[in-house]
Design a protein around this motif. Structure first.
Motif, PDB file in Angstrom:
ATOM      1  N   ASN A   1     -62.076  16.891  55.912  1.00  0.00           N
ATOM      2  CA  ASN A   1     -61.049  17.292  54.945  1.00  0.00           C
ATOM      3  C   ASN A   1     -59.741  16.319  55.123  1.00  0.00           C
ATOM      4  OD1 ASN A   1     -61.808  19.973  53.954  1.00  0.00           O
ATOM      5  ND2 ASN A   1     -62.407  20.160  55.968  1.00  0.00           N
ATOM      6  N   GLY A   2     -60.171  15.161  55.431  1.00  0.00           N
ATOM      7  CA  GLY A   2     -59.185  13.998  55.416  1.00  0.00           C
ATOM      8  C   GLY A   2     -58.171  13.585  56.474  1.00  0.00           C
ATOM      9  N   TYR A   3     -58.243  14.515  57.547  1.00  0.00           N
ATOM     10  CA  TYR A   3     -57.525  14.243  58.627  1.00  0.00           C
ATOM     11  C   TYR A   3     -57.855  13.380  59.450  1.00  0.00           C
ATOM     12  CZ  TYR A   3     -55.278  18.989  57.868  1.00  0.00           C
ATOM     13  OH  TYR A   3     -54.321  19.919  57.409  1.00  0.00           O
ATOM     14  N   ARG A   4     -57.081  12.421  60.524  1.00  0.00           N
ATOM     15  CA  ARG A   4     -57.581  11.572  61.701  1.00  0.00           C
ATOM     16  C   ARG A   4     -57.465  12.700  62.751  1.00  0.00           C
ATOM     17  NH1 ARG A   4     -54.034   6.671  64.128  1.00  0.00           N
ATOM     18  NH2 ARG A   4     -55.630   6.252  65.837  1.00  0.00           N
ATOM     19  N   VAL A   5     -58.571  12.652  63.351  1.00  0.00           N
ATOM     20  CA  VAL A   5     -58.671  13.653  64.653  1.00  0.00           C
ATOM     21  C   VAL A   5     -58.739  12.938  65.954  1.00  0.00           C
ATOM     22  CG1 VAL A   5     -60.094  15.435  65.581  1.00  0.00           C
ATOM     23  CG2 VAL A   5     -60.132  15.051  63.050  1.00  0.00           C
ATOM     24  N   LEU A   6     -57.586  13.630  66.785  1.00  0.00           N
ATOM     25  CA  LEU A   6     -57.221  13.053  68.298  1.00  0.00           C
ATOM     26  C   LEU A   6     -57.816  14.314  69.027  1.00  0.00           C
ATOM     27  CD1 LEU A   6     -53.895  11.425  67.640  1.00  0.00           C
ATOM     28  CD2 LEU A   6     -56.079  10.408  67.536  1.00  0.00           C
ATOM     29  N   VAL A   7     -58.123  14.110  70.189  1.00  0.00           N
ATOM     30  CA  VAL A   7     -58.575  14.958  70.994  1.00  0.00           C
ATOM     31  C   VAL A   7     -57.773  15.045  72.464  1.00  0.00           C
ATOM     32  CG1 VAL A   7     -60.507  16.096  72.290  1.00  0.00           C
ATOM     33  CG2 VAL A   7     -60.931  15.434  70.112  1.00  0.00           C
TER      34      VAL A   7
ATOM     35  N   ALA B   1     -48.890  25.400  58.226  1.00  0.00           N
ATOM     36  CA  ALA B   1     -47.800  25.023  59.182  1.00  0.00           C
ATOM     37  C   ALA B   1     -47.103  23.495  58.803  1.00  0.00           C
ATOM     38  CB  ALA B   1     -48.564  24.962  60.652  1.00  0.00           C
ATOM     39  N   VAL B   2     -48.261  22.757  58.447  1.00  0.00           N
ATOM     40  CA  VAL B   2     -47.694  21.306  58.218  1.00  0.00           C
ATOM     41  C   VAL B   2     -46.842  21.306  56.990  1.00  0.00           C
ATOM     42  CG1 VAL B   2     -48.572  19.170  57.361  1.00  0.00           C
ATOM     43  CG2 VAL B   2     -49.988  20.238  59.033  1.00  0.00           C
ATOM     44  N   THR B   3     -47.305  22.064  55.980  1.00  0.00           N
ATOM     45  CA  THR B   3     -46.307  21.791  54.597  1.00  0.00           C
ATOM     46  C   THR B   3     -44.957  22.574  55.018  1.00  0.00           C
ATOM     47  OG1 THR B   3     -47.492  23.906  54.035  1.00  0.00           O
ATOM     48  CG2 THR B   3     -48.250  21.765  53.250  1.00  0.00           C
ATOM     49  N   ALA B   4     -45.097  23.676  55.864  1.00  0.00           N
ATOM     50  CA  ALA B   4     -43.729  24.222  56.103  1.00  0.00           C
ATOM     51  C   ALA B   4     -42.778  23.486  56.833  1.00  0.00           C
ATOM     52  CB  ALA B   4     -44.275  25.496  57.083  1.00  0.00           C
TER      53      ALA B   4
ATOM     54  N   GLY C   1     -56.046  16.809  54.290  1.00  0.00           N
ATOM     55  CA  GLY C   1     -55.556  16.042  55.637  1.00  0.00           C
ATOM     56  C   GLY C   1     -54.663  14.643  55.014  1.00  0.00           C
ATOM     57  N   VAL C   2     -54.444  14.633  53.810  1.00  0.00           N
ATOM     58  CA  VAL C   2     -53.605  13.418  53.591  1.00  0.00           C
ATOM     59  C   VAL C   2     -52.124  13.863  53.089  1.00  0.00           C
ATOM     60  CG1 VAL C   2     -53.372  11.699  51.611  1.00  0.00           C
ATOM     61  CG2 VAL C   2     -55.555  12.466  52.246  1.00  0.00           C
ATOM     62  N   GLY C   3     -51.191  13.062  53.976  1.00  0.00           N
ATOM     63  CA  GLY C   3     -49.657  13.488  53.656  1.00  0.00           C
ATOM     64  C   GLY C   3     -49.297  13.029  52.594  1.00  0.00           C
ATOM     65  N   PRO C   4     -48.032  13.025  52.351  1.00  0.00           N
ATOM     66  CA  PRO C   4     -47.176  12.781  51.104  1.00  0.00           C
ATOM     67  C   PRO C   4     -47.150  11.308  50.979  1.00  0.00           C
ATOM     68  CG  PRO C   4     -46.103  14.470  52.233  1.00  0.00           C
ATOM     69  CD  PRO C   4     -47.153  13.980  53.130  1.00  0.00           C
ATOM     70  N   ASP C   5     -47.371  10.521  52.042  1.00  0.00           N
ATOM     71  CA  ASP C   5     -47.579   8.975  52.201  1.00  0.00           C
ATOM     72  C   ASP C   5     -48.653   8.394  51.791  1.00  0.00           C
ATOM     73  OD1 ASP C   5     -47.509   8.396  55.750  1.00  0.00           O
ATOM     74  OD2 ASP C   5     -48.637   9.734  54.427  1.00  0.00           O
ATOM     75  N   GLY C   6     -49.707   9.588  51.538  1.00  0.00           N
ATOM     76  CA  GLY C   6     -51.178   8.842  51.112  1.00  0.00           C
ATOM     77  C   GLY C   6     -51.701   8.425  52.383  1.00  0.00           C
TER      78      GLY C   6
ATOM     79  N   PRO D   1     -42.944  10.647  69.920  1.00  0.00           N
ATOM     80  CA  PRO D   1     -42.600  11.848  69.161  1.00  0.00           C
ATOM     81  C   PRO D   1     -43.620  12.157  67.975  1.00  0.00           C
ATOM     82  CG  PRO D   1     -40.708  10.662  68.770  1.00  0.00           C
ATOM     83  CD  PRO D   1     -41.660   9.789  69.998  1.00  0.00           C
ATOM     84  N   THR D   2     -43.984  10.757  67.556  1.00  0.00           N
ATOM     85  CA  THR D   2     -45.042  10.928  66.497  1.00  0.00           C
ATOM     86  C   THR D   2     -46.382  10.641  66.819  1.00  0.00           C
ATOM     87  OG1 THR D   2     -44.606   8.503  65.969  1.00  0.00           O
ATOM     88  CG2 THR D   2     -43.163   9.802  64.973  1.00  0.00           C
ATOM     89  N   ALA D   3     -46.751  11.246  67.905  1.00  0.00           N
ATOM     90  CA  ALA D   3     -48.074  10.999  68.221  1.00  0.00           C
ATOM     91  C   ALA D   3     -49.080  11.742  67.535  1.00  0.00           C
ATOM     92  CB  ALA D   3     -48.329  11.408  69.833  1.00  0.00           C
ATOM     93  N   ALA D   4     -48.677  12.842  66.852  1.00  0.00           N
ATOM     94  CA  ALA D   4     -49.667  13.707  66.099  1.00  0.00           C
ATOM     95  C   ALA D   4     -48.732  14.276  65.025  1.00  0.00           C
ATOM     96  CB  ALA D   4     -50.581  14.421  66.792  1.00  0.00           C
ATOM     97  N   ASP D   5     -49.292  14.744  63.877  1.00  0.00           N
ATOM     98  CA  ASP D   5     -48.566  15.411  62.765  1.00  0.00           C
ATOM     99  C   ASP D   5     -48.910  17.034  63.168  1.00  0.00           C
ATOM    100  OD1 ASP D   5     -47.746  13.040  61.313  1.00  0.00           O
ATOM    101  OD2 ASP D   5     -49.958  12.691  61.180  1.00  0.00           O
ATOM    102  N   VAL D   6     -49.693  17.536  63.679  1.00  0.00           N
ATOM    103  CA  VAL D   6     -49.934  18.776  63.894  1.00  0.00           C
ATOM    104  C   VAL D   6     -51.002  19.089  65.236  1.00  0.00           C
ATOM    105  CG1 VAL D   6     -52.126  18.711  62.575  1.00  0.00           C
ATOM    106  CG2 VAL D   6     -50.978  20.887  62.959  1.00  0.00           C
ATOM    107  N   VAL D   7     -50.797  20.083  65.576  1.00  0.00           N
ATOM    108  CA  VAL D   7     -51.480  20.327  67.137  1.00  0.00           C
ATOM    109  C   VAL D   7     -52.254  21.742  66.874  1.00  0.00           C
ATOM    110  CG1 VAL D   7     -51.402  20.618  69.650  1.00  0.00           C
ATOM    111  CG2 VAL D   7     -49.969  18.881  68.289  1.00  0.00           C
ATOM    112  N   VAL D   8     -53.428  21.917  67.497  1.00  0.00           N
ATOM    113  CA  VAL D   8     -54.221  23.010  67.705  1.00  0.00           C
ATOM    114  C   VAL D   8     -54.713  23.196  68.953  1.00  0.00           C
ATOM    115  CG1 VAL D   8     -56.033  24.537  66.750  1.00  0.00           C
ATOM    116  CG2 VAL D   8     -55.152  22.768  65.108  1.00  0.00           C
ATOM    117  N   PHE D   9     -54.297  24.329  69.510  1.00  0.00           N
ATOM    118  CA  PHE D   9     -54.499  24.606  70.873  1.00  0.00           C
ATOM    119  C   PHE D   9     -55.472  25.667  70.916  1.00  0.00           C
ATOM    120  CE2 PHE D   9     -50.247  23.126  71.818  1.00  0.00           C
ATOM    121  CZ  PHE D   9     -50.323  22.547  72.906  1.00  0.00           C
TER     122      PHE D   9
END
Length: 489
Positions: A383-389, A479-482, A353-358, A404-412
């Motif tokens: 696994n390192g993510y910051r989780v929003l709901v 999906a994130v790395t793509a 869950g850690v991005g390239p910027d650390g 537009p930067t509210a989240a880096d990935v979304v799971v429905f």
């Protein structure tokens, strides 16, 4: 108003009480082809088109005339009900903006409680802070009193606690820190809460804590113990036992500490139920609170020390203001995180869950079921993510409208949201603000056929249960790395 027997009766009733207008009903009649249709068909069409809610329909079908509109606000449904007041979700009739409307029960009209209710609202209007639910209007007239405030998407901490039973220490500390920030601001304005408990802390869908009901502060100037308004038993007992005034902010500090203690331990150490007054009579209940390390030995020592000071029975040894406790709590959290990082090396999985910027990647989980929220929150947080709901697709999309930067990935999650999850997933891919957001659609086995209608891409995938949680993590990371690869190119 009589109970409607026909579709036309129901339509006229809805117009009479101000729920709909005649012009809004014309498309309904056109769709149905006639006004001479079955009452059930007409009712279902009204709800499907969003012209009335199930709450409004139920009242109309029972022939009730009131409770649909308060001033400029049209009631959608009831979100909370007590012996003192009811709280409704309501929409402004012109702007459509959603607010909460707290309405005093009619039996209290003309009693001291009505004056208390008004004072509560007027006092709340003066408090403007991100961690205090804002009050916008207070209306009192013969036979009716109500307060208009922000509507918070989320639930109160008491209900959340009943589901979770126990919180991880970071989540608990974050929520209590938010409450302390609100308390300290109020203290700076000369206001104490005097009714701090889990039910008066709201937790937003994003996990922030917000204070509501600075009610007992409004008792100042009301006719003392004869006001007809019962002070909270816990506060009265603590004030009597410690010899402090009823507006001493250190009592708020104590109960902020107790809330944190209960969240970390999963144990309610103070008496509950109808016989609380007897058990508080001698103040023994406060002395019986067990140390947090006995109940939850995994609690970091810095947090345990903050709790010990907050729950001191001698007010002079307690934190003297909410701001003092807030500063120490934040320092304790930093120390606890530092101790963890020094003793435990992060493995490959914890780096997912850690991005390239650390920094932790923000993952927005769209799921309405609280227990499933907890499972996914723990999975990704571990696994390192910051989780929003978010609880549904529209709320998820609204987060990106202004940011537009509210989240880096979304799971429905389709398990509880159903077909709306597919629609929201596709809408995310179509909207300019969200088309580039990595997105995963998680479907149940019985929903597998819906996968064909999902609009996928390299950064937009579909997972059909049953799968191992590792597979879900891998899909999210892929999906994130793509997307990150495309951005770099």
């Amino acid at each position: 108003m009589q109970v409607p027997a026909t579709a036309e009766d129901l339509a006229q009733s809805a117009i009479d009480v101000g729920v709909v207008t005649d012009s809004q009903l014309q498309p309904v009649w056109s769709e149905l082809g006639s006004s001479n249709v079955a009452l059930a068909d007409f009712s279902q069409t009204l709800v499907r088109k969003g012209l009335v809610t199930n709450y409004q329909l139920d009242r109309l079908q029972r022939g009730l005339r009131d409770g649909y509109v308060y001033g400029d606000y049209r009631v959608l449904y009831c979100v909370g009900s007590g012996t003192f007041a009811r709280v409704f979700r309501a929409a402004h009739r012109e702007t459509g903006q959603i607010h909460a409307v707290k309405v005093l029960r009619s039996r209290h009209t003309g009693t001291p409680k009505a004056d208390f209710f008004r004072r509560e609202g007027e006092l709340g209007k003066k408090l403007k802070h991100p961690n205090i639910v804002a009050i916008h209007d207070v209306v009192t007239r013969p036979g009716l009193s109500y307060i208009v405030m922000d509507f918070i998407e989320g639930q109160n901490l008491r209900d959340l606690y009943r589901v979770r039973k126990k919180f991880d220490w970071e989540n608990a500390a974050d929520i209590v820190a938010d409450a302390l920030a609100g308390l300290h601001y109020a203290f700076q304005q000369g206001v104490t809460h005097r009714d701090l408990k889990m039910s008066n802390v709201l937790v937003t869908a994003g996990g922030a804590g917000m204070l509501v009901d600075f009610g007992l502060a409004a008792l100042d100037g009301v006719a003392g113990e004869d006001s007809g308004v019962d002070r909270t038993v816990e506060y009265a007992a603590l004030e009597k036992m410690t010899g402090v005034r009823k507006d001493d902010t250190r009592s708020d500090v104590y109960f902020a500490g107790y809330i944190l203690h209960q969240m970390l331990s999963g144990v309610s150490c103070l008496p509950e139920g109808r016989n609380r007054a007897q058990r508080y009579a001698r103040g023994e209940a406060f002395k019986d609170i067990r140390p947090i390390l006995e109940l939850a030995p995994e609690t970091p020592m810095p947090l345990a020390m903050v709790l010990s000071k907050a729950l001191e029975m001698d007010p002079e040894r307690r934190f003297q203001t909410p701001g003092d406790m807030l500063a120490e709590l934040k320092l304790a959290v930093r120390r606890a995180k530092g101790a963890e990082s020094n003793t435990t090396a992060r493995g490959p999985e914890e780096q997912e869950g850690v991005g390239p910027d650390g920094k932790p990647r923000r993952i927005l989980v769209v799921e309405s079921d609280t227990k499933r929220q907890d499972v996914l929150r723990e999975l990704f947080k571990r696994n390192g993510y910051r989780v929003l709901v978010a609880t549904d697709g529209p709320r998820a999309l609204s987060r990106f409208t202004g940011d537009p930067t509210a989240a880096d990935v979304v799971v429905f999650c389709g398990a509880s949201i159903g077909a709306d999850a597919v629609r929201a997933f596709n809408q995310f891919g179509e909207e300019r603000a969200t088309a580039g957001i990595p997105t995963i659609l998680l479907l149940e086995e019985a929903q597998g056929e819906w996968a064909a209608s999902a609009k996928t891409a390299d950064h937009r995938g579909v997972i059909v249960m049953p799968v191992k949680l590792r597979r879900l993590r891998e899909a999210v990371l892929s999906a994130v790395t793509a997307r990150e690869s495309v951005s770099k190119a």
